[in-house]
Every structure is written in C-alpha cells, then in structure tokens.
Design a protein around this motif. Structure first.
Motif, PDB file in Angstrom:
ATOM      1  N   GLN A  45       0.846  -1.181   0.000  1.00  0.00           N
ATOM      2  CA  GLN A  45       0.000   0.000   0.000  1.00  0.00           C
ATOM      3  C   GLN A  45       0.887   1.237   0.000  1.00  0.00           C
ATOM      4  N   ARG A  46       0.877   1.958  -1.090  1.00  0.00           N
ATOM      5  CA  ARG A  46       1.689   3.162  -1.180  1.00  0.00           C
ATOM      6  C   ARG A  46       0.835   4.370  -0.823  1.00  0.00           C
ATOM      7  N   PRO A  47       1.327   5.203   0.066  1.00  0.00           N
ATOM      8  CA  PRO A  47       0.557   6.391   0.416  1.00  0.00           C
ATOM      9  C   PRO A  47       0.563   7.389  -0.736  1.00  0.00           C
ATOM     10  N   GLU A  48      -0.484   8.146  -0.801  1.00  0.00           N
ATOM     11  CA  GLU A  48      -0.570   9.192  -1.814  1.00  0.00           C
ATOM     12  C   GLU A  48       0.378  10.326  -1.443  1.00  0.00           C
ATOM     13  N   PRO A  49       1.080  10.906  -2.415  1.00  0.00           N
ATOM     14  CA  PRO A  49       1.976  12.015  -2.090  1.00  0.00           C
ATOM     15  C   PRO A  49       1.175  13.227  -1.641  1.00  0.00           C
ATOM     16  N   PRO A  50       1.674  13.916  -0.646  1.00  0.00           N
ATOM     17  CA  PRO A  50       0.951  15.095  -0.194  1.00  0.00           C
ATOM     18  C   PRO A  50       0.965  16.176  -1.266  1.00  0.00           C
ATOM     19  N   SER A  51      -0.100  16.894  -1.337  1.00  0.00           N
ATOM     20  CA  SER A  51      -0.146  17.955  -2.342  1.00  0.00           C
ATOM     21  C   SER A  51       0.530  19.197  -1.781  1.00  0.00           C
ATOM     22  N   SER A  52       1.428  19.759  -2.547  1.00  0.00           N
ATOM     23  CA  SER A  52       2.094  20.988  -2.140  1.00  0.00           C
ATOM     24  C   SER A  52       1.622  22.102  -3.064  1.00  0.00           C
ATOM     25  N   PRO A  53       1.781  23.336  -2.667  1.00  0.00           N
ATOM     26  CA  PRO A  53       1.305  24.449  -3.485  1.00  0.00           C
ATOM     27  C   PRO A  53       1.906  24.473  -4.886  1.00  0.00           C
ATOM     28  N   ASP A  54       3.156  23.990  -5.009  1.00  0.00           N
ATOM     29  CA  ASP A  54       3.792  24.018  -6.329  1.00  0.00           C
ATOM     30  C   ASP A  54       3.552  22.741  -7.117  1.00  0.00           C
ATOM     31  N   GLY A  55       2.848  21.753  -6.520  1.00  0.00           N
ATOM     32  CA  GLY A  55       2.493  20.529  -7.226  1.00  0.00           C
ATOM     33  C   GLY A  55       3.616  19.523  -7.373  1.00  0.00           C
ATOM     34  N   HIS A  56       4.664  19.605  -6.531  1.00  0.00           N
ATOM     35  CA  HIS A  56       5.794  18.693  -6.668  1.00  0.00           C
ATOM     36  C   HIS A  56       5.682  17.443  -5.803  1.00  0.00           C
ATOM     37  N   GLY A  57       4.733  17.355  -4.898  1.00  0.00           N
ATOM     38  CA  GLY A  57       4.518  16.136  -4.121  1.00  0.00           C
ATOM     39  C   GLY A  57       5.642  15.812  -3.168  1.00  0.00           C
ATOM     40  N   TRP A  58       5.992  14.509  -3.071  1.00  0.00           N
ATOM     41  CA  TRP A  58       6.945  14.010  -2.081  1.00  0.00           C
ATOM     42  C   TRP A  58       8.341  14.607  -2.212  1.00  0.00           C
ATOM     43  N   GLY A  59       8.892  14.586  -3.384  1.00  0.00           N
ATOM     44  CA  GLY A  59      10.308  14.885  -3.562  1.00  0.00           C
ATOM     45  C   GLY A  59      10.775  16.187  -2.956  1.00  0.00           C
ATOM     46  N   ALA A  60      10.169  17.269  -3.361  1.00  0.00           N
ATOM     47  CA  ALA A  60      10.627  18.576  -2.899  1.00  0.00           C
ATOM     48  C   ALA A  60      10.354  18.777  -1.416  1.00  0.00           C
ATOM     49  N   ARG A  61       9.171  18.400  -0.959  1.00  0.00           N
ATOM     50  CA  ARG A  61       8.831  18.587   0.455  1.00  0.00           C
ATOM     51  C   ARG A  61       9.708  17.712   1.337  1.00  0.00           C
ATOM     52  N   ARG A  62       9.924  16.467   0.932  1.00  0.00           N
ATOM     53  CA  ARG A  62      10.719  15.549   1.753  1.00  0.00           C
ATOM     54  C   ARG A  62      12.171  16.010   1.841  1.00  0.00           C
ATOM     55  N   ALA A  63      12.722  16.490   0.758  1.00  0.00           N
ATOM     56  CA  ALA A  63      14.102  16.969   0.779  1.00  0.00           C
ATOM     57  C   ALA A  63      14.248  18.173   1.705  1.00  0.00           C
ATOM     58  N   GLU A  64      13.278  19.085   1.648  1.00  0.00           N
ATOM     59  CA  GLU A  64      13.324  20.246   2.533  1.00  0.00           C
ATOM     60  C   GLU A  64      13.150  19.849   3.992  1.00  0.00           C
ATOM     61  N   ASP A  65      12.285  18.862   4.246  1.00  0.00           N
ATOM     62  CA  ASP A  65      12.093  18.386   5.618  1.00  0.00           C
ATOM     63  C   ASP A  65      13.365  17.740   6.165  1.00  0.00           C
ATOM     64  N   LEU A  66      14.034  16.943   5.343  1.00  0.00           N
ATOM     65  CA  LEU A  66      15.286  16.319   5.776  1.00  0.00           C
ATOM     66  C   LEU A  66      16.357  17.363   6.053  1.00  0.00           C
ATOM     67  N   LEU A  67      16.414  18.359   5.205  1.00  0.00           N
ATOM     68  CA  LEU A  67      17.379  19.431   5.401  1.00  0.00           C
ATOM     69  C   LEU A  67      17.100  20.183   6.697  1.00  0.00           C
ATOM     70  N   ALA A  68      15.824  20.442   6.961  1.00  0.00           N
ATOM     71  CA  ALA A  68      15.443  21.125   8.199  1.00  0.00           C
ATOM     72  C   ALA A  68      15.778  20.275   9.429  1.00  0.00           C
ATOM     73  N   GLU A  69      15.601  18.979   9.327  1.00  0.00           N
ATOM     74  CA  GLU A  69      15.947  18.091  10.442  1.00  0.00           C
ATOM     75  C   GLU A  69      17.445  18.115  10.709  1.00  0.00           C
ATOM     76  N   ARG A  70      18.243  18.086   9.649  1.00  0.00           N
ATOM     77  CA  ARG A  70      19.697  18.140   9.827  1.00  0.00           C
ATOM     78  C   ARG A  70      20.123  19.459  10.474  1.00  0.00           C
ATOM     79  N   PHE A  71      19.476  20.540  10.079  1.00  0.00           N
ATOM     80  CA  PHE A  71      19.780  21.840  10.668  1.00  0.00           C
ATOM     81  C   PHE A  71      19.384  21.857  12.145  1.00  0.00           C
TER      82      PHE A  71
END
Length: 92
Positions: A45-71
């Motif tokens: 069961q694959r979860p649906e990618p979250p909708s972001s305002p720019d329409g990029h889904g998982w990739g862009a949001r997840r990368a930014e979240d990981l970067l924020a966690e590292r910071f």
C-alpha cells in the motif's frame, strides 16, 4: 521384561528439553509467518503524495524536511542550510 541399561533420568531430561525446543520453534515460526504476512501486505500500500502548493509532491517537500531536520540536529550550520535550501528550491 526389564529394560536394563536404559537412559534412566537422563533420557527424560533429553526428551523434555527436546520437546520445549520443538514447541519454541513452532511458535517462533508462526510468529515470523504472521509478521511476514502482515508487513508484506502493508508494504504494497503506497501512500498518496501530499499535495504541495507548487504541485511537486513528495520529492521537494521531503528533501526540505530532511534538510530542516539536519539543521535542527546541528549537523549543518545556518549558512549551509540556507544555501542548500535555495539550491533545492532553484531546481524545482
């Protein structure tokens, strides 16, 4: 009829330990099978990618979240965080 020269109490001990090991393996096998069946079903069961305002889904949001966690953990400083965040947003 006499069974002279048998195992005496040692035979009973060996049989008891063997029986305990047998049932432990049977129970462990059942637990492993149930775990495998439930985890493999969950994996399909694959979860649906979250909708972001720019329409990029998982990739862009997840990368930014990981970067924020590292910071937040202190692995990177503020300058590096801002530089990498700008690079991520630039590549969209």
């Amino acid at each position: 009829m006499w069974y002279d020269g048998g195992w005496a109490w040692g035979g009973w001990l060996v049989m008891a330990v063997t029986m305990l090991l047998f049932w432990a393996l049977v129970i462990a096998g059942i637990v492993a099978l149930v775990h495998y069946l439930t985890s493999s079903r969950r994996g399909h069961q694959r979860p649906e990618p979250p909708s972001s305002p720019d329409g990029h889904g998982w990739g862009a949001r997840r990368a930014e979240d990981l970067l924020a966690e590292r910071f937040a953990r202190g692995e990177i400083d503020e300058d590096e965080y801002r530089r990498r965040l700008a690079l991520l947003r630039e590549q969209r």
